[in-house]
Design a protein around this motif. Structure first.
Motif, PDB file in Angstrom:
ATOM      1  N   GLU A  29       0.707  -1.309  -0.090  1.00 15.19           N
ATOM      2  CA  GLU A  29      -0.109  -0.164   0.086  1.00 15.19           C
ATOM      3  C   GLU A  29       0.783   1.220   0.014  1.00 15.19           C
ATOM      4  O   GLU A  29       0.271   2.329  -0.548  1.00 15.19           O
ATOM      5  CB  GLU A  29      -0.936  -0.088   1.161  1.00 15.19           C
ATOM      6  N   VAL A  30       1.940   1.045   0.659  1.00 13.91           N
ATOM      7  CA  VAL A  30       2.991   2.425   0.679  1.00 13.91           C
ATOM      8  C   VAL A  30       4.370   1.841  -0.056  1.00 13.91           C
ATOM      9  O   VAL A  30       4.484   0.692  -0.239  1.00 13.91           O
ATOM     10  CB  VAL A  30       3.180   2.874   2.018  1.00 13.91           C
ATOM     11  N   ILE A  31       5.048   2.956  -0.431  1.00 10.63           N
ATOM     12  CA  ILE A  31       6.261   2.607  -0.923  1.00 10.63           C
ATOM     13  C   ILE A  31       7.412   2.238   0.084  1.00 10.63           C
ATOM     14  O   ILE A  31       7.692   2.750   1.258  1.00 10.63           O
ATOM     15  CB  ILE A  31       7.114   3.890  -1.657  1.00 10.63           C
ATOM     16  N   ARG A  32       8.088   0.870   0.205  1.00 13.35           N
ATOM     17  CA  ARG A  32       8.959   0.342   1.078  1.00 13.35           C
ATOM     18  C   ARG A  32      10.414   0.506   0.988  1.00 13.35           C
ATOM     19  O   ARG A  32      11.192   0.484   1.904  1.00 13.35           O
ATOM     20  CB  ARG A  32       8.474  -1.126   1.210  1.00 13.35           C
ATOM     21  N   ALA A  33      10.844   0.823  -0.261  1.00 11.06           N
ATOM     22  CA  ALA A  33      12.023   0.831  -0.768  1.00 11.06           C
ATOM     23  C   ALA A  33      12.553   1.364  -2.195  1.00 11.06           C
ATOM     24  O   ALA A  33      11.505   1.131  -3.140  1.00 11.06           O
ATOM     25  CB  ALA A  33      12.974  -0.558  -0.714  1.00 11.06           C
ATOM     26  N   VAL A  34      13.374   2.110  -2.392  1.00 11.54           N
ATOM     27  CA  VAL A  34      13.504   2.906  -3.682  1.00 11.54           C
ATOM     28  C   VAL A  34      15.032   2.832  -3.776  1.00 11.54           C
ATOM     29  O   VAL A  34      15.855   3.410  -2.841  1.00 11.54           O
ATOM     30  CB  VAL A  34      13.151   4.207  -3.692  1.00 11.54           C
ATOM     31  N   GLY A  35      15.591   2.584  -4.746  1.00 10.97           N
ATOM     32  CA  GLY A  35      16.991   2.486  -5.067  1.00 10.97           C
ATOM     33  C   GLY A  35      17.742   1.866  -6.201  1.00 10.97           C
ATOM     34  O   GLY A  35      16.964   1.101  -6.998  1.00 10.97           O
ATOM     35  N   LYS A  36      18.906   1.699  -6.325  1.00 11.89           N
ATOM     36  CA  LYS A  36      19.618   0.930  -7.439  1.00 11.89           C
ATOM     37  C   LYS A  36      19.493  -0.493  -7.198  1.00 11.89           C
ATOM     38  O   LYS A  36      19.322  -0.810  -5.837  1.00 11.89           O
ATOM     39  CB  LYS A  36      20.956   1.373  -7.503  1.00 11.89           C
ATOM     40  N   LYS A  37      19.694  -1.279  -7.961  1.00 13.29           N
ATOM     41  CA  LYS A  37      19.619  -2.748  -7.828  1.00 13.29           C
ATOM     42  C   LYS A  37      20.608  -3.183  -6.938  1.00 13.29           C
ATOM     43  O   LYS A  37      20.275  -4.006  -6.157  1.00 13.29           O
ATOM     44  CB  LYS A  37      19.773  -3.352  -9.214  1.00 13.29           C
ATOM     45  N   SER A  38      21.819  -2.501  -6.823  1.00 11.93           N
ATOM     46  CA  SER A  38      22.708  -2.870  -6.058  1.00 11.93           C
ATOM     47  C   SER A  38      22.478  -2.382  -4.349  1.00 11.93           C
ATOM     48  O   SER A  38      23.203  -3.113  -3.532  1.00 11.93           O
ATOM     49  CB  SER A  38      24.142  -2.260  -6.120  1.00 11.93           C
ATOM     50  N   GLU A  39      21.460  -1.820  -4.373  1.00 10.12           N
ATOM     51  CA  GLU A  39      21.083  -1.195  -3.024  1.00 10.12           C
ATOM     52  C   GLU A  39      19.883  -1.726  -2.099  1.00 10.12           C
ATOM     53  O   GLU A  39      19.645  -1.547  -1.112  1.00 10.12           O
ATOM     54  CB  GLU A  39      20.851   0.278  -3.154  1.00 10.12           C
ATOM     55  N   VAL A  40      18.988  -2.513  -3.028  1.00  7.65           N
ATOM     56  CA  VAL A  40      17.810  -2.946  -2.633  1.00  7.65           C
ATOM     57  C   VAL A  40      17.608  -4.423  -2.533  1.00  7.65           C
ATOM     58  O   VAL A  40      17.952  -4.975  -3.645  1.00  7.65           O
ATOM     59  CB  VAL A  40      16.641  -2.192  -3.414  1.00  7.65           C
ATOM     60  N   VAL A  41      17.363  -4.957  -1.329  1.00 11.60           N
ATOM     61  CA  VAL A  41      16.867  -6.363  -1.355  1.00 11.60           C
ATOM     62  C   VAL A  41      15.522  -6.568  -1.666  1.00 11.60           C
ATOM     63  O   VAL A  41      14.588  -6.126  -0.982  1.00 11.60           O
ATOM     64  CB  VAL A  41      17.288  -7.050  -0.078  1.00 11.60           C
ATOM     65  N   ILE A  42      15.146  -7.547  -2.626  1.00  6.29           N
ATOM     66  CA  ILE A  42      13.922  -7.747  -2.927  1.00  6.29           C
ATOM     67  C   ILE A  42      13.261  -9.100  -2.166  1.00  6.29           C
ATOM     68  O   ILE A  42      13.933 -10.121  -1.941  1.00  6.29           O
ATOM     69  CB  ILE A  42      13.588  -8.217  -4.342  1.00  6.29           C
ATOM     70  N   PRO A  43      12.111  -9.019  -1.329  1.00  8.04           N
ATOM     71  CA  PRO A  43      11.635  -9.831  -0.522  1.00  8.04           C
ATOM     72  C   PRO A  43      11.414 -11.166  -1.453  1.00  8.04           C
ATOM     73  O   PRO A  43      10.913 -11.138  -2.504  1.00  8.04           O
ATOM     74  CB  PRO A  43      10.104  -9.363   0.008  1.00  8.04           C
ATOM     75  N   ARG A  44      11.340 -12.597  -0.596  1.00 13.25           N
ATOM     76  CA  ARG A  44      11.373 -13.543  -1.552  1.00 13.25           C
ATOM     77  C   ARG A  44       9.864 -13.714  -2.014  1.00 13.25           C
ATOM     78  O   ARG A  44       9.558 -14.420  -3.077  1.00 13.25           O
ATOM     79  CB  ARG A  44      11.768 -14.566  -0.587  1.00 13.25           C
ATOM     80  N   ASP A  45       8.906 -13.211  -1.212  1.00 13.50           N
ATOM     81  CA  ASP A  45       7.628 -13.479  -1.669  1.00 13.50           C
ATOM     82  C   ASP A  45       6.860 -12.162  -2.482  1.00 13.50           C
ATOM     83  O   ASP A  45       5.528 -12.407  -3.036  1.00 13.50           O
ATOM     84  CB  ASP A  45       6.616 -13.642  -0.559  1.00 13.50           C
ATOM     85  N   ALA A  46       7.966 -11.144  -3.024  1.00 19.25           N
ATOM     86  CA  ALA A  46       7.375 -10.147  -3.991  1.00 19.25           C
ATOM     87  C   ALA A  46       7.189 -10.693  -5.367  1.00 19.25           C
ATOM     88  O   ALA A  46       7.698 -11.496  -5.730  1.00 19.25           O
ATOM     89  CB  ALA A  46       8.445  -9.181  -3.732  1.00 19.25           C
ATOM     90  N   GLU A  47       5.918 -10.041  -5.847  1.00 17.42           N
ATOM     91  CA  GLU A  47       5.816 -10.354  -7.282  1.00 17.42           C
ATOM     92  C   GLU A  47       6.646  -9.189  -8.066  1.00 17.42           C
ATOM     93  O   GLU A  47       6.738  -8.136  -7.868  1.00 17.42           O
ATOM     94  CB  GLU A  47       4.457  -9.813  -7.652  1.00 17.42           C
ATOM     95  N   ILE A  48       7.386  -9.814  -8.928  1.00 23.39           N
ATOM     96  CA  ILE A  48       8.415  -9.117  -9.590  1.00 23.39           C
ATOM     97  C   ILE A  48       7.878  -8.628 -11.002  1.00 23.39           C
ATOM     98  O   ILE A  48       7.351  -9.684 -11.632  1.00 23.39           O
ATOM     99  CB  ILE A  48       9.851  -9.761  -9.694  1.00 23.39           C
ATOM    100  N   ILE A  49       8.262  -7.401 -11.432  1.00 25.88           N
ATOM    101  CA  ILE A  49       7.740  -6.872 -12.541  1.00 25.88           C
ATOM    102  C   ILE A  49       8.873  -6.236 -13.317  1.00 25.88           C
ATOM    103  O   ILE A  49       9.407  -5.250 -12.957  1.00 25.88           O
ATOM    104  CB  ILE A  49       6.765  -5.791 -12.464  1.00 25.88           C
TER     105      ILE A  49
END
Length: 362
Positions: A29-49
């Motif tokens: 519902e809100v923005i949790r993380a913003v950054g370059k690929k090297s800076e952000v860890v994607i949660p395991r259960d996230a839908e990736i687009i």
């Protein structure tokens, strides 16, 4: 709601819409993380687009619409996640705006002023656009002005709008304008005005108006001293440039350019639903209006600054919290487009997805 990870897009981040290439944005519902690929860890259960070649930016805010003349679903599917309605019967539009807080992807968040306040027989009482007569609220005294402001604010109005267009009929006298604006300011509400001519512009500035609902309506050059007065007083203008007739478009652009050059606040607005802004081919489409953005660039705004006028700057002017930015903690009102609108303005029309509070619209 499971998290969504936008991967590989250029993200226009923060209040200044600074581009971050090959970025990751994570939101629910809100923005949790913003950054370059090297800076952000994607949660395991996230839908990736995967979004290579796309730009992610805040959902757009149109500061001048008439929501009762278009299905709101078309507004949000066209990229608008927040709109401000600048004129309709208050018993219809104010409850409508309240409902918009909870209708999710069915439409944008709607802010509304209710009626257009005017002098008896003044604009828009005899205007030809649909709904003009039920939108006009006619005042006869300063005490009536204070009364209607208190009523509208108690009913949830975002602010107050009045019209003084001496080309179309009689206009409110200065004493009534002063009472109207003073009462609104006492209740911490802004006042926006439909202004016909330079003569009326001087009158409303002296009365303390906060905003013009669109550029001056008459085909008149605003004197430099009035441009300076507007800027000095912190007056903003909701643009609504593209629907102008061909003969006065150049004048409107020149007025807007000189206002912008002196540091004035131009906000993206289209007047969707009124006058030239109709569902006709010649009028603004329900949703993002590329021609209005191009008009803003013709008035001297760089494409990135034009986008700011429809996102973070509009949110700040409207008093919205945690809206209008791709920033951690802000609402996930987002727009995904193909191309790079911060470099080439026409790309803003290449809409691929819209999210309101993290829920996909398309």
């Amino acid at each position: 709601m499971p998290a969504i990870a936008i991967v590989g897009a250029t993200v226009l981040a923060g209040a200044e819409l600074e581009p971050i290439d090959d970025a990751i944005v994570i939101f629910d519902e809100v923005i949790r993380a913003v950054g370059k690929k090297s800076e952000v860890v994607i949660p395991r259960d996230a839908e990736i687009i995967e979004c290579n070649g796309r730009t992610l930016l805040p959902g757009l805010i149109d500061t001048h619409v008439h929501t009762q003349l278009h299905p709101v679903r078309r507004l949000i599917s066209g990229g608008l996640t927040t709109v401000r309605d600048l004129g309709w019967a208050p018993d219809v539009v104010l409850p409508f705006a309240k409902r918009s807080e909870s209708w999710g992807v069915q439409g944008p968040l709607v802010l509304a002023v209710g009626p257009i306040i005017t002098e008896p027989d003044g604009y828009p009482t005899h205007a030809h656009w649909h709904g003009a007569q039920i939108t006009a609220h006619q005042l006869r005294s300063a005490s009536e002005a204070r009364d209607i402001v208190r009523v509208l604010v108690s009913q949830g109005a975002w602010g107050i709008k009045f019209a003084v267009d001496d080309r179309r009929g009689p206009t409110l006298p200065s004493s009534v304008l002063s009472a109207l604006i003073d009462e609104a300011h006492h209740l911490r509400k802004k006042v926006t005005a439909h202004v016909g001519t330079v003569v009326e512009l001087k009158k409303v500035l002296d009365a303390g108006v906060d905003e013009l609902a669109h550029m001056l309506m008459a085909d008149e050059r605003i004197p430099d001293e009035l441009i300076s007065q507007m800027v000095d007083q912190g007056v903003a203008i909701s643009s609504s440039l593209m629907f102008r007739d061909a003969h006065d478009y150049a004048t409107a652009i020149d007025n807007a350019a000189r206002f912008h050059d002196r540091g004035g606040v131009l906000l993206y607005g289209t007047d969707i639903g009124n006058g030239g802004a109709t569902p006709l081919i010649t009028g603004p489409v329900p949703g993002v209006e590329v021609r209005e953005f191009i008009a803003l660039t013709q008035a001297g705004l760089e494409p990135q600054r034009a986008l700011i006028s429809a996102t973070s700057a509009a949110a700040a002017w409207l008093g919205l919290e945690a809206v209008g930015q791709v920033t951690v903690g802000f609402k996930a009102d987002l727009l995904l487009v193909r191309g790079a609108p911060h470099a080439e303005m026409k790309h803003i029309g290449n809409i691929e997805q819209v999210w309101r509070s993290g829920a996909s619209v398309l």
